[in-house]
Structure formats: structure tokens, C-alpha cells
Design a protein around this motif. Structure first.
Motif, PDB file in Angstrom:
ATOM      1  N   GLU A   1      44.365  96.751  19.697  1.00  0.00           N
ATOM      2  CA  GLU A   1      44.989  97.679  20.622  1.00  0.00           C
ATOM      3  C   GLU A   1      46.279  97.001  21.073  1.00  0.00           C
ATOM      4  O   GLU A   1      46.366  95.771  21.090  1.00  0.00           O
ATOM      5  CB  GLU A   1      44.087  98.008  21.818  1.00  0.00           C
ATOM      6  CG  GLU A   1      43.902  96.880  22.815  1.00  0.00           C
ATOM      7  CD  GLU A   1      43.174  97.350  24.075  1.00  0.00           C
ATOM      8  OE1 GLU A   1      42.615  98.464  24.096  1.00  0.00           O
ATOM      9  OE2 GLU A   1      43.169  96.583  25.056  1.00  0.00           O
TER      10      GLU A   1
ATOM     11  N   SER B   1      43.632  92.553  21.942  1.00  0.00           N
ATOM     12  CA  SER B   1      44.672  93.300  22.649  1.00  0.00           C
ATOM     13  C   SER B   1      45.981  92.537  22.537  1.00  0.00           C
ATOM     14  O   SER B   1      46.089  91.402  23.013  1.00  0.00           O
ATOM     15  CB  SER B   1      44.311  93.466  24.132  1.00  0.00           C
ATOM     16  OG  SER B   1      43.127  94.211  24.288  1.00  0.00           O
TER      17      SER B   1
ATOM     18  N   THR C   1      39.808  94.469  25.279  1.00  0.00           N
ATOM     19  CA  THR C   1      39.112  93.690  24.253  1.00  0.00           C
ATOM     20  C   THR C   1      38.833  92.279  24.757  1.00  0.00           C
ATOM     21  O   THR C   1      39.428  91.835  25.743  1.00  0.00           O
ATOM     22  CB  THR C   1      39.952  93.601  22.969  1.00  0.00           C
ATOM     23  OG1 THR C   1      41.061  92.723  23.211  1.00  0.00           O
ATOM     24  CG2 THR C   1      40.470  94.965  22.548  1.00  0.00           C
TER      25      THR C   1
ATOM     26  N   CYS D   1      51.416  96.578  12.647  1.00  0.00           N
ATOM     27  CA  CYS D   1      50.661  97.612  11.942  1.00  0.00           C
ATOM     28  C   CYS D   1      50.540  97.286  10.453  1.00  0.00           C
ATOM     29  O   CYS D   1      49.461  97.419   9.856  1.00  0.00           O
ATOM     30  CB  CYS D   1      51.348  98.966  12.131  1.00  0.00           C
ATOM     31  SG  CYS D   1      50.483 100.351  11.372  1.00  0.00           S
TER      32      CYS D   1
ATOM     33  N   PHE E   1      49.636 103.352  16.109  1.00  0.00           N
ATOM     34  CA  PHE E   1      48.327 102.880  16.593  1.00  0.00           C
ATOM     35  C   PHE E   1      47.480 103.969  17.259  1.00  0.00           C
ATOM     36  O   PHE E   1      46.346 103.709  17.640  1.00  0.00           O
ATOM     37  CB  PHE E   1      48.528 101.724  17.580  1.00  0.00           C
ATOM     38  CG  PHE E   1      49.222 100.534  16.974  1.00  0.00           C
ATOM     39  CD1 PHE E   1      48.523  99.640  16.174  1.00  0.00           C
ATOM     40  CD2 PHE E   1      50.576 100.330  17.172  1.00  0.00           C
ATOM     41  CE1 PHE E   1      49.165  98.547  15.611  1.00  0.00           C
ATOM     42  CE2 PHE E   1      51.223  99.253  16.613  1.00  0.00           C
ATOM     43  CZ  PHE E   1      50.523  98.352  15.823  1.00  0.00           C
ATOM     44  N   GLY E   2      48.036 105.164  17.418  1.00  0.00           N
ATOM     45  CA  GLY E   2      47.270 106.261  17.999  1.00  0.00           C
ATOM     46  C   GLY E   2      46.822 105.960  19.413  1.00  0.00           C
ATOM     47  O   GLY E   2      47.597 105.447  20.242  1.00  0.00           O
ATOM     48  N   GLU E   3      45.553 106.245  19.703  1.00  0.00           N
ATOM     49  CA  GLU E   3      45.031 106.063  21.063  1.00  0.00           C
ATOM     50  C   GLU E   3      44.872 104.590  21.415  1.00  0.00           C
ATOM     51  O   GLU E   3      44.580 104.256  22.570  1.00  0.00           O
ATOM     52  CB  GLU E   3      43.679 106.782  21.203  1.00  0.00           C
ATOM     53  CG  GLU E   3      42.490 106.092  20.528  1.00  0.00           C
ATOM     54  CD  GLU E   3      42.427 106.313  19.023  1.00  0.00           C
ATOM     55  OE1 GLU E   3      41.478 105.790  18.390  1.00  0.00           O
ATOM     56  OE2 GLU E   3      43.325 107.004  18.483  1.00  0.00           O
ATOM     57  N   ARG E   4      45.071 103.712  20.460  1.00  0.00           N
ATOM     58  CA  ARG E   4      44.970 102.268  20.734  1.00  0.00           C
ATOM     59  C   ARG E   4      46.302 101.676  21.194  1.00  0.00           C
ATOM     60  O   ARG E   4      46.449 100.462  21.286  1.00  0.00           O
ATOM     61  CB  ARG E   4      44.480 101.538  19.479  1.00  0.00           C
ATOM     62  CG  ARG E   4      43.064 101.914  19.079  1.00  0.00           C
ATOM     63  CD  ARG E   4      42.667 101.307  17.740  1.00  0.00           C
ATOM     64  NE  ARG E   4      43.391 101.924  16.638  1.00  0.00           N
ATOM     65  CZ  ARG E   4      44.301 101.305  15.894  1.00  0.00           C
ATOM     66  NH1 ARG E   4      44.582 100.037  16.124  1.00  0.00           N
ATOM     67  NH2 ARG E   4      44.914 101.938  14.911  1.00  0.00           N
TER      68      ARG E   4
ATOM     69  N   ALA F   1      43.064  97.652   9.688  1.00  0.00           N
ATOM     70  CA  ALA F   1      43.008  98.944  10.380  1.00  0.00           C
ATOM     71  C   ALA F   1      42.117  98.863  11.612  1.00  0.00           C
ATOM     72  O   ALA F   1      41.004  98.330  11.554  1.00  0.00           O
ATOM     73  CB  ALA F   1      42.506 100.025   9.420  1.00  0.00           C
ATOM     74  N   ARG F   2      42.607  99.356  12.701  1.00  0.00           N
ATOM     75  CA  ARG F   2      41.886  99.471  13.964  1.00  0.00           C
ATOM     76  C   ARG F   2      41.444  98.122  14.541  1.00  0.00           C
ATOM     77  O   ARG F   2      40.588  98.050  15.414  1.00  0.00           O
ATOM     78  CB  ARG F   2      40.663 100.390  13.823  1.00  0.00           C
ATOM     79  CG  ARG F   2      40.990 101.776  13.297  1.00  0.00           C
ATOM     80  CD  ARG F   2      39.841 102.719  13.453  1.00  0.00           C
ATOM     81  NE  ARG F   2      39.549 102.987  14.875  1.00  0.00           N
ATOM     82  CZ  ARG F   2      40.232 103.843  15.630  1.00  0.00           C
ATOM     83  NH1 ARG F   2      41.256 104.518  15.131  1.00  0.00           N
ATOM     84  NH2 ARG F   2      39.877 104.025  16.895  1.00  0.00           N
TER      85      ARG F   2
ATOM     86  N   SER G   1      38.366  97.717  18.961  1.00  0.00           N
ATOM     87  CA  SER G   1      39.338  96.724  18.519  1.00  0.00           C
ATOM     88  C   SER G   1      38.899  95.337  18.963  1.00  0.00           C
ATOM     89  O   SER G   1      38.193  95.166  19.958  1.00  0.00           O
ATOM     90  CB  SER G   1      40.721  97.042  19.084  1.00  0.00           C
ATOM     91  OG  SER G   1      41.154  98.321  18.651  1.00  0.00           O
TER      92      SER G   1
END
Length: 411
Positions: free
Chosen positions: A34, A5, A86, A25, A58-61, A30-31, A2
Motif C-alpha cells: 500500500e 506500507s 501493514t 508498481c 495501486f487502486g484502493e491501496r 502485485a498487491r 499488503s
């Protein structure tokens, strides 16, 4: 990896945080991000709903950090920055929602301009769509001023990218290493003035600050419970730490942009339009609401335009539009008459809380106005300082105030 942040301090108001995350979002590549949410001990459903929704978006981010008590904005933001991985930090209030295309213009300014230490988007009020923030300047009394507050966001003076003395941290991008080098947010403040203190330290270290009009966000403003509980202590700390670094510049910016900076009766700064333009507009025959609205977008300092707008909207039964016209006139032209009209408009809509706020501001202004000796002493002090520093604009404003020219709002 990413690029940015996003650091979001929160305390309660889970519904705002969820909307903030969803806007991030929806309007970000995309991506690209974080997201670090630091929860200052929220007592609502934030600990349950925000981590779940953040992970979905955001999943793991996404990282949720829970603090056991509310230690304030600065401490939460500094903790979020320590968790960031980041190169760039973007501090974002949970009552703000970024708009489509917000990210790239901010990143671009760091790539293309030298020594940029912080950049921020133009912020607008969600209720009116008008400008809330496009940079902070300081008036002749060294009070902070949000430049062109309540202007249409597409007005040329708002679209102009400008370097400023300070930016709000409601939406603020700073390189992570630069943020660390100047010591982050000062944790001696409690929910106020942390951002201006940071900006003055950035400038003291040789960095420039810029508001980027191609980037936009909406900001509901000051939704955190207890936001102003420590205002007096924060102001004192800011003046002690940063007072000598402040430069009175708001009035000079307004004049350079072709407007007329003025003091009202109680020495608050407001801005008027050039007389010849005002006279030409006042001479028109205004019967169509849309025509008045379009003209006010081009000439937001046309005071009588708000009166025409209100009267037409009232005749057409558009109560919300009539109220907006009264509100904007009071906000842009602070004077006894505009405050009374705004309070009356709030009462007509049944908005008792807004009516009380308007009347309280009116009483406060009238109390200041009654202190004629104190006002004259303050004006004398500003005139002396302006003469010593060669600030011809402030000196002219003081002379006009003593003569009674343009006071009480705009005449």
C-alpha cells in the motif's frame, strides 16, 4: 492484505514522484504494497496529478494526504506511518526509484535475523551507477560517512551484508510497531539528520541495523527545495541528542576490508589501496579504455587508473567519460590537485554550475589547510582520544598525517 506500507513525503517535483510511483508498481509483486503519499503543501501540479496516477497504479491501496504547509520530512513521515495499515513501513524519498527484486531481500532479513530494527537497500547514483549509500559509519571526528560511496555496486565490499550504525531514510524499512515504540522520527529536525537520530535510538533500544546489498534503488539525492537550509541547527541537535552514542568506526571498517584509511591535508578521511597492488597496476601499459574501466571496477581505489582513463577518453573524444574520470578521482581522493582537475573538466564541458561548486570546495579546503595551527590541534585531539580508547587505526592515521605521509589525497 499488503505486506508493506510505502511512506513517501513530497514537496513539489511532481515528475519525480510520478517516476517513483511507477518504479514501485513496475518492480513490486502485485498487491504487495500500500502506498501513502503525504504532500507538504506542494505548489505545482502534485495535488492534481499524483492522486490520479497513484490510484491508476495501486487502486484502493493508494492514499494521498494533503497538508496545507511544508512542515518538513519528519512530520510528513510520521503522519504517513499513522495512516499505514501493514506490519512493515518502507520510507521512500520521492527522488528514489526502486529496482527489480528490491522487496523480498528486505523482508527476508527481518524473517531470518534476530533483532533487526531497520534495513535498507544499496542506493546508487543514477548519473554514474556507482554507490551512494551502503550504510553510514562515523570517522574519527564523528562526522557521518557513507561507506564505499562511489564504488561500483557489484564490488565485493558492497555486496557484503553488514550491520551499521545508521542508514539513510531515503529508502528505509522498519517494522511499524518498532517505529512507534521508539517514538518515530524526531520532529525537532527540519529536513536533515532525522534518519540518523532514529537509527541511534533503535540501536539504543537493542535493535540492529543492516544494509541489504541484494536490494537496490537509485536515488537522485537532495532534490527537495530548501533541503539544506537548516543544516547547522540539525547538526547541533544531533550532536546534543546522540553525540555520546556515536562510535568512530569508518576507518576501522576500511582497514578490516583490506584498505588503507588516511587523512588528507585538511584531515578529511579518504581510503587508499595497498601499496603493492597500486605499484603493480601503475607499472602496466594502459592504452585500451575498456581494459582500464574493467580494472577500475575491480580496483576502484587505483588513483592513477582514473588519470589513465581520463587521458584515453579525451584522446578518443569521449568528453562525458573524461569528465566522469575527473569527478570520481576528486570524489575518492580529495586533494588540491584532484579538485583543480575536476573544476577544469567541468569548465571544458561548459558545466558552469559544477565548475563553481568545485572551485568553492577547493577554496574551502585551502582555507582549512592554511589554518595549520588549528589542524594540528584537531589532529592532536584525535590522537589523544584514539590512545585513550585503544583505537590503533586512528592513532596510526594521525602519526602518518603529522609525518606528511599520504596527504593531499593519495600519493
Amino acid at each position: 492484505m499488503s505486506a508493506v506500507s510505502v511512506c513517501i513525503p513530497v514537496y513539489g517535483r511532481q515528475e519525480l514522484t510520478l517516476r517513483c510511483l511507477e518504479a514501485l508498481c513496475r518492480h513490486s509483486p502485485a498487491r504487495a504494497l500500500e502506498v501513502v503519499v503525504v504532500d507538504n503543501g506542494s505548489l505545482d501540479g502534485t495535488p492534481q496529478r499524483v492522486p490520479q496516477r497513484g490510484a491508476e497504479l495501486f487502486g484502493e491501496r493508494f492514499l494521498y494526504v494533503r497538508r496545507e504547509r511544508n512542515d518538513g520530512f519528519a512530520i510528513a513521515c510520521n503522519e504517513a506511518a499513522r495512516h499505514a495499515t501493514t506490519p512493515m513501513l518502507f520510507f521512500l524519498n520521492n527522488d528514489a526509484e526502486v529496482c527489480e527484486g528490491w522487496l523480498e531481500p528486505l523482508l527476508k532479513v527481518f524473517r531470518e535475523e534476530r533483532r533487526i530494527g531497520a534495513a535498507g537497500p544499496v542506493l546508487t547514483y543514477p548519473e554514474t551507477g556507482r554507490v551512494q549509500h551502503c550504510g553510514i559509519a562515523f570517522d574519527p571526528f564523528l562526522h557521518p560517512v557513507h561507506l564505499y560511496e562511489h564504488f561500483p555496486p557489484d564490488h565485493p565490499v558492497v555486496r557484503h551484508r553488514r550491520r551499521v550504525q545508521a542508514l539513510t531514510a531515503a529508502a528505509l524499512m522498519v517494522p511499524g510497531q518498532v517505529f512507534a515504540d521508539v517514538g518515530g522520527f524526531d520532529e525537532g529536525y527540519v529536513n536533515g539528520y532525522e534518519d540518523m537520530d532514529l537509527c541511534l535510538r533503535l540501536r539504543g533500544a537493542g535493535w540492529r541495523l543492516v544494509c541489504v546489498p541484494e536490494s537496490r534503488a537509485e536515488h537522485a539525492t537532495s532534490c527537495t527545495p530548501g533541503r539544506f537550509a537548516n543544516e547547522d541547527a540539525n547538526v547541533r541537535r544531533f550532536r546534543e541528542r546522540c553525540g555520546e552514542a556515536l562510535v568512530p568506526d569508518a576507518h576501522r571498517i576500511y582497514e578490516a576490508d583490506g584498505f588503507l584509511p588516511r587523512f588528507n591535508d585538511w584531515l578529511s578521511l579518504y581510503v587508499a589501496m595497498p601499496g603493492e597492488t597500486r605499484v603493480a597496476l601503475d607499472a602496466g601499459v594502459w592504452t585500451e579504455r575498456k581494459a582500464v574501466e574493467q580494472t577500475l571496477k575491480r580496483h576502484p581505489l587505483w588513483e592513477n587508473g582514473y588519470l589513465f582513463w581520463h587521458d584515453i577518453a579525451e584522446r578518443e573524444g569521449c568528453a562525458d567519460t573524461a569528465f566522469l574520470a575527473r569527478f570520481l578521482r576528486a570524489a575518492l581522493f580529495p586533494g588540491r590537485e584532484s579538485f583543480i582537475d575536476f573544476a577544469q573538466a567541468a569548465g571544458n564541458t561548459g558545466d558552469v554550475i559544477t565548475q563553481r561548486i568545485a572551485m568553492a570546495r577547493l577554496k574551502q579546503a585551502e582555507a582549512r589547510q592554511r589554518d595549520g595551527e588549528g589542524l594540528r590541534a584537531r589532529a592532536d585531539a584525535i590522537a589523544d582520544a584514539a590512545e585513550r580508547s585503544g583505537d590503533d587505526v586512528a592513532l596510526r592515521m594521525c602519526v602518518q598525517w603529522f609525518r606528511g605521509e599520504g596527504r593531499g589525497g593519495a600519493r
